[in-house]
Design a protein around this motif. Structure first.
Motif, PDB file in Angstrom:
ATOM      1  N   ALA A 104      15.823  -3.884   5.146  1.00 21.79           N
ATOM      2  CA  ALA A 104      15.805  -4.733   4.056  1.00 21.79           C
ATOM      3  C   ALA A 104      16.886  -6.005   4.340  1.00 21.79           C
ATOM      4  O   ALA A 104      16.552  -7.343   4.273  1.00 21.79           O
ATOM      5  N   ASN A 105      18.083  -5.618   4.591  1.00 20.92           N
ATOM      6  CA  ASN A 105      18.993  -6.521   4.650  1.00 20.92           C
ATOM      7  C   ASN A 105      18.789  -7.443   6.157  1.00 20.92           C
ATOM      8  O   ASN A 105      18.679  -8.672   6.117  1.00 20.92           O
ATOM      9  N   SER A 106      18.070  -6.718   7.101  1.00 17.06           N
ATOM     10  CA  SER A 106      17.640  -7.458   8.487  1.00 17.06           C
ATOM     11  C   SER A 106      16.838  -8.467   7.791  1.00 17.06           C
ATOM     12  O   SER A 106      16.690  -9.615   8.459  1.00 17.06           O
ATOM     13  N   ILE A 107      15.800  -8.093   7.143  1.00 19.58           N
ATOM     14  CA  ILE A 107      14.544  -8.904   6.797  1.00 19.58           C
ATOM     15  C   ILE A 107      15.175 -10.207   5.948  1.00 19.58           C
ATOM     16  O   ILE A 107      14.755 -11.132   6.260  1.00 19.58           O
ATOM     17  N   GLY A 108      16.056  -9.817   5.238  1.00 21.00           N
ATOM     18  CA  GLY A 108      17.053 -11.004   4.229  1.00 21.00           C
ATOM     19  C   GLY A 108      17.333 -12.038   5.565  1.00 21.00           C
ATOM     20  O   GLY A 108      16.957 -13.072   5.383  1.00 21.00           O
ATOM     21  N   THR A 109      18.083 -11.488   6.512  1.00 21.54           N
ATOM     22  CA  THR A 109      18.691 -12.465   7.559  1.00 21.54           C
ATOM     23  C   THR A 109      17.590 -13.133   8.304  1.00 21.54           C
ATOM     24  O   THR A 109      17.836 -14.356   8.604  1.00 21.54           O
ATOM     25  N   LEU A 110      16.709 -12.308   8.580  1.00 18.85           N
ATOM     26  CA  LEU A 110      15.497 -12.941   9.383  1.00 18.85           C
ATOM     27  C   LEU A 110      14.682 -14.187   8.427  1.00 18.85           C
ATOM     28  O   LEU A 110      14.503 -15.020   9.090  1.00 18.85           O
ATOM     29  N   ALA A 111      14.388 -13.575   7.472  1.00 19.40           N
ATOM     30  CA  ALA A 111      13.637 -14.658   6.581  1.00 19.40           C
ATOM     31  C   ALA A 111      14.664 -15.993   6.183  1.00 19.40           C
ATOM     32  O   ALA A 111      14.210 -16.918   6.192  1.00 19.40           O
TER      33      ALA A 111
ATOM     34  N   ARG B 125       0.751  -1.207  -0.009  1.00 23.04           N
ATOM     35  CA  ARG B 125      -0.080  -0.082   0.067  1.00 23.04           C
ATOM     36  C   ARG B 125       0.751   1.362  -0.038  1.00 23.04           C
ATOM     37  O   ARG B 125       0.285   2.384  -0.599  1.00 23.04           O
ATOM     38  N   ASN B 126       2.034   1.094   0.656  1.00 25.23           N
ATOM     39  CA  ASN B 126       2.960   2.200   0.566  1.00 25.23           C
ATOM     40  C   ASN B 126       3.615   2.237  -0.593  1.00 25.23           C
ATOM     41  O   ASN B 126       4.224   1.376  -0.793  1.00 25.23           O
ATOM     42  N   LEU B 127       3.841   3.273  -1.138  1.00 25.89           N
ATOM     43  CA  LEU B 127       4.675   3.229  -2.431  1.00 25.89           C
ATOM     44  C   LEU B 127       5.890   4.096  -2.185  1.00 25.89           C
ATOM     45  O   LEU B 127       6.537   4.457  -3.589  1.00 25.89           O
ATOM     46  N   PHE B 128       6.529   4.279  -1.149  1.00 28.49           N
ATOM     47  CA  PHE B 128       7.838   4.988  -1.308  1.00 28.49           C
ATOM     48  C   PHE B 128       8.726   4.101  -1.294  1.00 28.49           C
ATOM     49  O   PHE B 128       8.769   2.998  -0.958  1.00 28.49           O
ATOM     50  N   SER B 129      10.138   4.424  -1.915  1.00 25.40           N
ATOM     51  CA  SER B 129      11.172   3.487  -2.022  1.00 25.40           C
ATOM     52  C   SER B 129      10.550   2.082  -2.637  1.00 25.40           C
ATOM     53  O   SER B 129      10.757   0.971  -2.051  1.00 25.40           O
ATOM     54  N   VAL B 130       9.922   2.171  -3.581  1.00 28.28           N
ATOM     55  CA  VAL B 130       9.070   0.902  -3.939  1.00 28.28           C
ATOM     56  C   VAL B 130      10.064  -0.103  -4.409  1.00 28.28           C
ATOM     57  O   VAL B 130       9.920  -1.231  -3.911  1.00 28.28           O
TER      58      VAL B 130
ATOM     59  N   LEU C 147       9.897  -4.830   9.199  1.00 28.97           N
ATOM     60  CA  LEU C 147       8.972  -4.336   8.186  1.00 28.97           C
ATOM     61  C   LEU C 147       8.237  -3.034   8.315  1.00 28.97           C
ATOM     62  O   LEU C 147       8.626  -2.100   7.464  1.00 28.97           O
ATOM     63  N   ALA C 148       8.158  -2.817   9.593  1.00 29.27           N
ATOM     64  CA  ALA C 148       7.561  -1.601   9.861  1.00 29.27           C
ATOM     65  C   ALA C 148       8.533  -0.596   9.711  1.00 29.27           C
ATOM     66  O   ALA C 148       8.270   0.550   9.377  1.00 29.27           O
ATOM     67  N   ARG C 149       9.743  -0.687  10.130  1.00 29.51           N
ATOM     68  CA  ARG C 149      10.905  -0.094   9.976  1.00 29.51           C
ATOM     69  C   ARG C 149      11.136   0.077   8.474  1.00 29.51           C
ATOM     70  O   ARG C 149      11.334   1.235   7.762  1.00 29.51           O
ATOM     71  N   ALA C 150      11.113  -0.780   7.559  1.00 34.35           N
ATOM     72  CA  ALA C 150      11.304  -0.641   6.101  1.00 34.35           C
ATOM     73  C   ALA C 150      10.106   0.049   5.586  1.00 34.35           C
ATOM     74  O   ALA C 150      10.363   0.954   4.653  1.00 34.35           O
ATOM     75  N   ILE C 151       8.840   0.087   6.120  1.00 30.90           N
ATOM     76  CA  ILE C 151       7.841   0.790   5.581  1.00 30.90           C
ATOM     77  C   ILE C 151       8.018   2.237   6.111  1.00 30.90           C
ATOM     78  O   ILE C 151       7.940   3.207   5.247  1.00 30.90           O
ATOM     79  N   GLY C 152       8.196   2.454   7.227  1.00 31.16           N
ATOM     80  CA  GLY C 152       8.264   3.807   7.691  1.00 31.16           C
ATOM     81  C   GLY C 152       9.347   4.476   7.765  1.00 31.16           C
ATOM     82  O   GLY C 152       9.445   5.798   7.351  1.00 31.16           O
ATOM     83  N   GLY C 153      10.558   3.908   7.575  1.00 31.49           N
ATOM     84  CA  GLY C 153      11.895   4.302   7.549  1.00 31.49           C
ATOM     85  C   GLY C 153      11.869   5.793   7.028  1.00 31.49           C
ATOM     86  O   GLY C 153      12.004   5.577   5.549  1.00 31.49           O
ATOM     87  N   PRO C 154      12.357   6.646   7.591  1.00 31.22           N
ATOM     88  CA  PRO C 154      12.460   7.989   6.693  1.00 31.22           C
ATOM     89  C   PRO C 154      13.476   8.155   5.548  1.00 31.22           C
ATOM     90  O   PRO C 154      13.081   8.611   4.650  1.00 31.22           O
ATOM     91  N   THR C 155      14.644   7.375   5.736  1.00 31.82           N
ATOM     92  CA  THR C 155      15.588   7.849   4.745  1.00 31.82           C
ATOM     93  C   THR C 155      15.619   6.229   3.931  1.00 31.82           C
ATOM     94  O   THR C 155      15.166   5.451   4.429  1.00 31.82           O
ATOM     95  N   VAL C 156      16.223   6.168   2.979  1.00 32.49           N
ATOM     96  CA  VAL C 156      16.453   4.980   2.073  1.00 32.49           C
ATOM     97  C   VAL C 156      17.284   4.071   2.792  1.00 32.49           C
ATOM     98  O   VAL C 156      17.374   2.788   2.341  1.00 32.49           O
ATOM     99  N   PHE C 157      18.268   4.817   3.555  1.00 35.64           N
ATOM    100  CA  PHE C 157      19.228   3.768   4.033  1.00 35.64           C
ATOM    101  C   PHE C 157      18.631   2.935   5.181  1.00 35.64           C
ATOM    102  O   PHE C 157      18.995   1.870   5.438  1.00 35.64           O
ATOM    103  N   ASP C 158      17.671   3.835   5.842  1.00 39.68           N
ATOM    104  CA  ASP C 158      16.863   2.819   6.619  1.00 39.68           C
ATOM    105  C   ASP C 158      16.164   1.679   6.155  1.00 39.68           C
ATOM    106  O   ASP C 158      16.327   0.301   6.415  1.00 39.68           O
ATOM    107  N   ARG C 159      15.523   1.994   4.955  1.00 41.15           N
ATOM    108  CA  ARG C 159      15.037   0.944   4.376  1.00 41.15           C
ATOM    109  C   ARG C 159      15.799  -0.170   3.784  1.00 41.15           C
ATOM    110  O   ARG C 159      15.699  -1.405   4.049  1.00 41.15           O
ATOM    111  N   ALA C 160      17.083   0.211   3.247  1.00 42.06           N
ATOM    112  CA  ALA C 160      18.058  -0.714   2.830  1.00 42.06           C
ATOM    113  C   ALA C 160      18.502  -1.627   4.061  1.00 42.06           C
ATOM    114  O   ALA C 160      18.655  -2.846   3.939  1.00 42.06           O
ATOM    115  N   LEU C 161      18.572  -1.041   5.174  1.00 46.01           N
ATOM    116  CA  LEU C 161      19.102  -1.703   6.274  1.00 46.01           C
ATOM    117  C   LEU C 161      17.999  -2.581   6.874  1.00 46.01           C
ATOM    118  O   LEU C 161      18.324  -3.698   7.216  1.00 46.01           O
TER     119      LEU C 161
END
Lengths: 493, 170, 108, 125, 143, 93
Positions: free
Chosen positions: F33-40, B13-18, F17-31
């Motif tokens: 994502a990396n953690s999610i990979g490990t967890l998965a 649903r969230n489309l940032f950093s898709v 996942l919440a961090r990945a969705i909310g994360g203000p910067t792209v680096f947060d998301r990448a981080l």
């Protein structure tokens, strides 16, 4: 040995030709291979059609696995007919592409064009030949992916946009189809079309089956450009390279119509389609709107290619109109029109491609006085246009005739009247060409006198000749179509 | 296990950093697939979704510029379309066999032969491989051709052209 | 498998998963990108390491164990690398290590 | 069957729908060509679940024959979905290639801007 | 990418391992999850990884474009060729039974070559696509 | 048992996942994502044991590998923009 393997060779030969063309990387060689493969397919399809006509359905087990487990190629009168159409058009367009493509594409893209061409043809043939629902999807994707590329290779930047839109809609359509097949699979446990049909009775009114019917209808309709879902088609046809337009217009949508027919009548069965759901009524309404609106829109187009693209939407409406009658005459009309419209549109787009080669593009401002500068091309367009209208003595007449017969048979006189009246609109838009080409003085953008090169003119005229020929000798088209209709209605081959 | 999917939906649903999210989505989807016993599929999904697609999307994003999509002007039509489709699907699936029902048609009709005979007939333990490469080998040929088509298509579309200049409109 | 080994293995798996949750919580709760990298490394090293060790004890001396070891090594090598590169890139893109400056998402 | 029971037994399908609708919504609603493609791939992904979830048998295991196991999940959907994934990635790659070309030709990948560019372009040369 | 010294070292360690893993997935497909497609993707991912760390030109030196492009075609030809071989040996298309001394070994052989074909094509295509996307801006600048 | 571990991982996944969705910067998301990979990856391993088929660890290895490739690709993208860029690489690399 070869004869027994023809059902698969029809498809596989163009399939193998594709990587070969890619590896050779030479335009000339690629063209030769592609043309030879298409010609081979055409010959094979003719042989197969003869065989099917003589001996009934042919089944070929790929990998020697028996049908519900392995994938089966199953040819009956209907698919053999479609195979002949597709491979025939492909074989005619291939030599034509030689000059047309060389003129429209940069040299180092040309061999890739033929790779895509082979793939597209193989995909379409595979769709027609297969007896397996999922295999059909795979080949549908081969055909569509390659046609996206082929369209995107067009010169204009709008070709890219057209290809993109087609890609989105086409993928949605294909996914809908997969959903439909998935639902069917969940209910029947099989993917083989014949097996599916055998296991469906008893399940016919369950909701998943009805939903599957809806999904497959919508998915395939997207691809065959049935009225509200046709938006991709005019752009795609207008901006694609000429040879591609001719190939796609003549075959791609027709194969999708075949898929629809196959699912409606061979898998779901007449009873489900016509009685449980109001499919015929929906199809009828959509077809009527398609015919009327697309014909009218076609009248206002400034570009001949675009005009004929809209006319394609309208003509598809005639085909679905025939299907919606769900009677023997109606289905005969649909199948005959499928074939006749295929060759007619092939002829038209091939000839228009000739104009585009000489004039840059086929806008009406460049057509003025064309009758004098390109006499053979113009007269060809007029003849094929007559066939589009349905003038007696051309192929188009035959299909319209059966359509009218079907309408009268079901007691819908107004429908017969409708067919005749809408044909008059076709007269109007073909007349626009005649007016521009013969009755106007050459404008400053009209190309200098000179025909398109013979390598393009001959295939185009072959198609034109076919339009006329099948207007007189109807034993092949109508005969096959009647038997196909009988088969679909379950009256035996 | 399914909760993961629900979360994945929230992602979508969230489309940032898709792109990054799409990669995560793929990982989660693959995990769900493993939970559903579809090991091969999960492997493919993971390698395709998290590996190749991410790289491709990034590459394309670079070429296209990463600017944001504008907010929607009229979201109602798409919503309506989506709702209609959901309606059709809900309608359709209500009649399907329940989850994990061993007597569902898909478990009784064609498949038993694969499961029982594949080892004997093909000598391959992994039934998925056996079906993929042998029973339905033609599908896989088609699949290879699809990949090939995509590859050749991308070559055709992105090849640098000497005659046409920088992809400018003529 | 004897009971002691079993117990150790369970303890390892459990503590590993606990570390994972803690790491994830940290990932969620900590403010600022750089602190979060620490939380992530808790997952990667402590969580994954302990868990894999526990699973290795479960599986005994088999190919499975070897694979688990490979995974462990993989994570051991790659995730600090990735985190390092990530932080490096973030720094290069001008993300301030100062937690106060965090809530201004200038770059996306 | 009660509504709740029905919901529980068709849970996997519900998730499929949500994914599907979300994907489709992105495709239709978003103007950005890249986002459309991503939506499209989500839409396709939902189909994977539609196929695979019914193939699972509780208590079954992955269809790799081993003497220790008797119940296996259904392998056929897996095969089909493998093919579907491949098709999906192929479509994605092609779509991206076209999007890149569009970007180069139009300087934008927002749909409305592109359409506007074409409209303003008027007569082509 | 001098600054990513760590990455380079780890990359060097990792790449051989990844290649090995790709081969493992390819040949272990009969017994566990995996097969041609996955192996192909992993194989492509290895080179992509290499390109990410050492730069695209280096990757292009390692695996030249011409090789990649011919891989694209060769894999399909191999697959289709197995089918034709079935024809030649007197079976149906893609009939593996006739390829070996007895049906099962024929199946084995058929599956092996088919998977090899898939892997070749897939890795070729994926790599080619990556090259195309990643190298595009550079190619534009060169003109 | 294993199921409890799986649940814990699931919770961790949710948080990340919440961090990945909310994360203000792209680096947060990448981080994330990396953690999610490990967890998965861990999740996979646990599921493998849960269902008694630990052969599927292959898949976990794959996750690990792809995780790196994906993260590095994201990074490279945000660091240099260009995936094919050799960066400041000197010869002899």
């Amino acid at each position: 040995m070869t004869l027994a393997h023809l059902p698969v060779l029809v498809v596989v030969v163009p399939l193998i030709a594709a990587p070969v063309t890619l590896l050779l990387r030479r335009p000339g060689a690629a063209w030769g291979i592609a043309a030879a493969a298409c010609a081979f397919s055409f010959a094979a399809a003719l042989l197969l059609a003869a065989e099917v006509a003589a001996r009934g359905p042919v089944s070929y087990q790929i990998g020697s696995w028996p049908p519900p487990w392995g994938i089966e190629y199953r040819l009956d009168v209907l698919n053999a007919f479609v195979l002949v159409l597709v491979s025939g058009v492909a074989a005619v367009v291939a030599p034509y592409a030689w000059r047309s493509v060389a003129a429209e594409l940069p040299r180092d893209q040309v061999y890739l064009f033929y790779t895509m061409y082979c793939l597209c043809v193989a995909g379409l043939l595979g769709m027609a030949a297969t007896g397996d629902a999922f295999n059909l999807f795979v080949f549908m994707e081969i055909a569509s992916l390659s046609s996206y590329v082929l369209i995107a290779l067009g010169r204009d930047r709008r070709a890219l946009l057209a290809a993109y839109q087609y890609l989105i809609l086409g993928t949605i359509g294909a996914t809908f189809y997969v959903i439909g097949v998935g639902l069917l699979y969940l209910m029947t446990g099989t993917l083989n079309l014949a097996d599916m049909a055998a296991r469906l009775p008893g399940l016919q009114t369950t909701r998943p089956v009805l939903a599957a019917l809806a999904f497959i209808t919508v998915g395939v309709s997207l691809k065959l450009a049935l009225f509200p879902l046709h938006l991709w088609l005019p752009n795609a046809y207008t901006h694609a390279p000429s040879a591609v337009t001719a190939l796609l217009a003549a075959t791609a949508t027709k194969v999708q119509v075949y898929v629809l027919l196959r699912f409606y009548f061979s898998v779901f069965g007449l009873q489900l389609v016509t009685e449980t759901l109001p499919m015929p009524e929906i199809l009828l309404a959509l077809s009527l709107i398609a015919i009327l609106s697309a014909s009218l829109v076609a009248l206002w187009q400034a570009d001949l290619k675009r005009l004929f693209a809209y006319s394609s939407v309208a003509q598809i409406g005639y085909i679905t109109l025939g299907i919606s009658m769900a009677t023997k005459e109606g289905l005969t009309a649909a199948v005959v029109h499928l074939f006749n419209h295929g060759i007619t549109k092939a002829a038209l787009f091939l000839l228009v491609g000739g104009i585009a080669l000489r004039a840059g593009r086929a806008g009406f401002d460049r057509l003025r006085g064309l009758g004098h500068s390109m006499p053979l091309t113009s007269i060809g367009i007029v003849i094929a246009g007559l066939s589009l209208i349905g003038v007696p003595g051309t192929a188009g007449f035959i299909s319209k005739w059966y359509l009218v017969l079907g309408a009268i048979e079901t007691g819908r006189w107004w429908l017969a009247g409708f067919v005749v009246v809408t044909s008059l609109i076709a007269v109007a838009y073909v007349w626009r060409f005649v007016e521009a080409a013969y009755l106007s003085a050459p404008g400053k953008r009209t190309p200098a006198p000179g025909e398109s090169p013979p390598v393009m003119l001959v295939p185009a005229w072959l198609a034109v000749a076919a339009c006329v020929y099948f207007g007189f000798d109807t034993s092949f088209t109508v005969g096959t179509a009647r038997r196909a209709a009988a088969l679909m209605l379950g009256e035996g081959p | 296990m399914m909760a993961v999917t629900v979360l994945a939906i929230a992602v979508q649903r969230n489309l940032f950093s898709v792109v990054v999210l799409a990669g995560i989505y793929s990982f989660l989807m693959a995990t769900v697939l493993v939970a559903l016993d579809a090991v091969d599929v999960a492997m493919t999904e993971a390698s395709v979704g998290a590996g190749i697609s991410t790289v491709l999307l990034l590459g394309a994003l670079y070429l296209c510029g990463g600017e944001e999509a504008k907010p929607l002007a009229r979201p109602w039509l798409p919503l309506a379309v989506a709702a209609v489709i959901t309606g059709a699907l809900v309608y359709g699936t209500l009649g399907l066999p329940a989850f994990s029902d061993p007597s569902a048609p898909i478990h009784v009709h064609v498949v038993p032969r694969y499961l029982n005979e594949a080892l004997r007939e093909t000598g391959v333990q992994n039934v998925v491989t056996a079906v993929l490469a042998s029973y339905r080998g033609y599908d896989t040929l088609g699949e290879t051709i699809v990949v090939f088509t995509a590859g050749a298509g991308v070559i055709a579309l992105l090849r640098r052209l000497r005659r046409r200049g920088n992809g400018e409109p003529r | 498998m004897n009971v002691a080994l079993e117990a150790v293995s369970w303890a390892l798996v459990w503590s590993g998963s606990a570390f994972c949750v803690i790491g994830a919580l940290g990932l969620m709760r900590l403010r600022g990108f750089y602190p979060r990298t620490h939380a992530a490394s808790v997952i990667d090293s402590a969580g994954a390491g302990l868990m894999l060790a526990g699973l290795m004890l479960q599986s005994g001396w088999t190919l499975v164990s070897a694979k688990l070891a490979i995974i462990g090594l993989l994570i051991f090598f790659t995730s600090p690398t990735a985190t390092h590169a990530l932080a490096n890139a973030a720094l290069a893109r001008g993300l301030s290590p100062d937690p106060a400056g965090e809530d201004t998402p200038s770059k996306r | 069957m009660s509504v709740a029971g029905h919901f529980a037994s068709h849970y996997s399908y519900w998730i499929t729908f949500v994914l599907m609708v979300a994907g489709l919504y992105i495709v239709i609603a978003r103007g950005n060509l890249m986002k459309k493609l991503i939506g499209l791939s989500i839409f396709q992904t939902s189909v994977y679940l539609l196929y695979i979830a019914p193939g699972k048998l509780i208590g079954g295991t992955a269809p790799i024959v081993a003497p220790a196991f008797k119940v296996y999940s259904n392998p056929l959907p897996h095969v089909l979905i493998l093919t579907a994934i491949v098709v999906g990635v192929a479509t994605l790659a092609l779509g991206l290639a076209i999007a890149v070309r569009i970007r180069e030709a139009y300087g934008s990948i927002e749909e409305d801007e592109i359409l506007a560019a074409d409209r303003d372009g008027g007569e082509r040369v | 990418m001098r600054r990513f010294l760590v990455l380079r070292v780890v990359g060097k360690l990792l790449i051989p391992f990844m290649l090995l893993f790709a081969l493992y997935v390819q040949f272990h497909g009969d017994f566990g999850p995996g097969g041609g497609f996955q192996a192909g993707v992993i194989g492509a991912a290895v080179i992509v990884f290499y390109a990410l760390i050492f730069g695209l030109p280096a990757a292009r030196r390692l695996v030249p474009d011409a090789v990649v492009e011919s891989m694209v075609g060769l894999g399909v030809l191999l697959y289709a060729g197995v089918g034709v071989a079935g024809l030649v040996f007197g079976g149906n298309y893609l009939d593996y039974f006739v390829l070996g001394a007895d049906p099962v070994s024929g199946q084995h052989r058929g599956i092996f070559w088919v998977e090899a074909g898939v892997a070749i094509t897939v890795s070729g295509v994926m790599l080619k696509i990556f090259y195309m996307f990643a190298g595009r801006r550079r190619a534009l600048e060169d003109q | 048992m294993f199921a409890a571990a799986a649940l814990a991982l699931l919770a961790a996944l949710g948080l990340a996942l919440a961090r990945a969705i909310g994360g203000p910067t792209v680096f947060d998301r990448a981080l994330a994502a990396n953690s999610i990979g490990t967890l998965a990856l861990l999740m996979l391993a646990v599921i493998g044991f849960l269902t008694g088929r630990p052969e599927f660890l292959d898949l976990a290895i794959l996750y690990g590998l792809l995780n790196v490739v994906g993260t590095v690709a994201v990074l490279k993208f945000f660091r240099f923009g260009d995936l094919g860029d050799p960066g400041e690489a000197e010869g002899g690399g």
